[in-house]
Write a protein that holds these residues in place. Structure first.
Motif, PDB file in Angstrom:
ATOM      1  N   GLN A 187       8.293  -8.675  -1.079  1.00 41.38           N
ATOM      2  CA  GLN A 187       7.360  -8.144  -0.101  1.00 41.38           C
ATOM      3  C   GLN A 187       6.804  -9.275   0.738  1.00 41.38           C
ATOM      4  O   GLN A 187       6.624 -10.392   0.253  1.00 41.38           O
ATOM      5  N   LEU A 226       5.053  -5.383  11.829  1.00 42.34           N
ATOM      6  CA  LEU A 226       6.005  -4.354  11.417  1.00 42.34           C
ATOM      7  C   LEU A 226       7.392  -4.652  11.983  1.00 42.34           C
ATOM      8  O   LEU A 226       8.404  -4.494  11.292  1.00 42.34           O
ATOM      9  N   LEU A 269      -1.347  -6.081   5.308  1.00 45.00           N
ATOM     10  CA  LEU A 269      -0.120  -5.301   5.244  1.00 45.00           C
ATOM     11  C   LEU A 269       0.783  -5.893   4.179  1.00 45.00           C
ATOM     12  O   LEU A 269       0.949  -7.111   4.120  1.00 45.00           O
ATOM     13  N   LEU A 282       4.634  -5.461   3.180  1.00 48.23           N
ATOM     14  CA  LEU A 282       5.834  -4.882   3.780  1.00 48.23           C
ATOM     15  C   LEU A 282       7.071  -5.289   2.996  1.00 48.23           C
ATOM     16  O   LEU A 282       7.195  -6.434   2.567  1.00 48.23           O
ATOM     17  N   LEU A 309       5.445   0.756   2.376  1.00 49.95           N
ATOM     18  CA  LEU A 309       4.628  -0.041   3.281  1.00 49.95           C
ATOM     19  C   LEU A 309       3.182   0.238   2.903  1.00 49.95           C
ATOM     20  O   LEU A 309       2.763   1.408   2.846  1.00 49.95           O
TER      21      LEU A 309
END
Length: 161
Positions: A3, A28, A66, A68, A78
């Motif tokens: 991640q 993103l 975040l 991801l 996510l």
């Protein structure tokens, strides 16, 4: 699966919500969640709502985080987290049709696969997760599927960026 974790400090100013959205879109894109990905605008709307709640209701800085999935383009979860300086519990409420605010957590409940919150030493952490399919298997999820009066506001928020 690995991640990528990134974070942004958000000042207690409503103008910061737009900056948080732009920052999140760029992050993103790093992991292959581009504007044409069905989960992209869902995540941006969730981020917008959570950051707005943090800066409007606490009047203090907040932190947007975040988590991801890696490698680029991978399916996975996510995760969005917003830490603010208030230990007050978040409460979804039913906004009246004519109200222009009060739908943030209702939208998060509808759009996220999971969400919750926990007390932190200096406030609270609100988190939510969106499961991302591989791009080939992903099908768009219309915002119109949102419950109640949140639909029109969700559409407007997505269109207005």
């Amino acid at each position: 699966m690995q991640q990528l974790q990134v974070q942004l400090v958000v000042r207690p100013d409503p103008v910061e919500v737009g900056r948080a959205r732009r920052w999140a879109r760029a992050r993103l894109a790093w992991v292959g969640v581009t504007a044409d990905d069905p989960s992209a605008e869902t995540l941006i709307l969730i981020i917008s709502e959570l950051v707005t709640n943090a800066v409007v209701h606490t009047g203090r800085p907040a932190e947007l985080m975040l988590r991801l999935p890696r490698p680029v383009g991978a399916a996975g979860t996510l995760r969005v987290e917003v830490v603010d300086g208030s230990a007050r519990a978040p409460r979804p409420r039913q906004a009246a049709a004519e109200e222009t605010h009060g739908r943030g957590l209702e939208l998060v409940e509808v759009l996220a696969d999971r969400w919750g919150w926990q007390v932190e030493s200096s406030g609270k952490r609100i988190w939510c997760e969106v499961d991302r399919l591989s791009p080939a298997a992903a099908a768009p999820v219309p915002v119109a599927a949102a419950a109640g009066g949140a639909c029109e506001h969700a559409r407007a928020a997505v269109q207005n960026g």
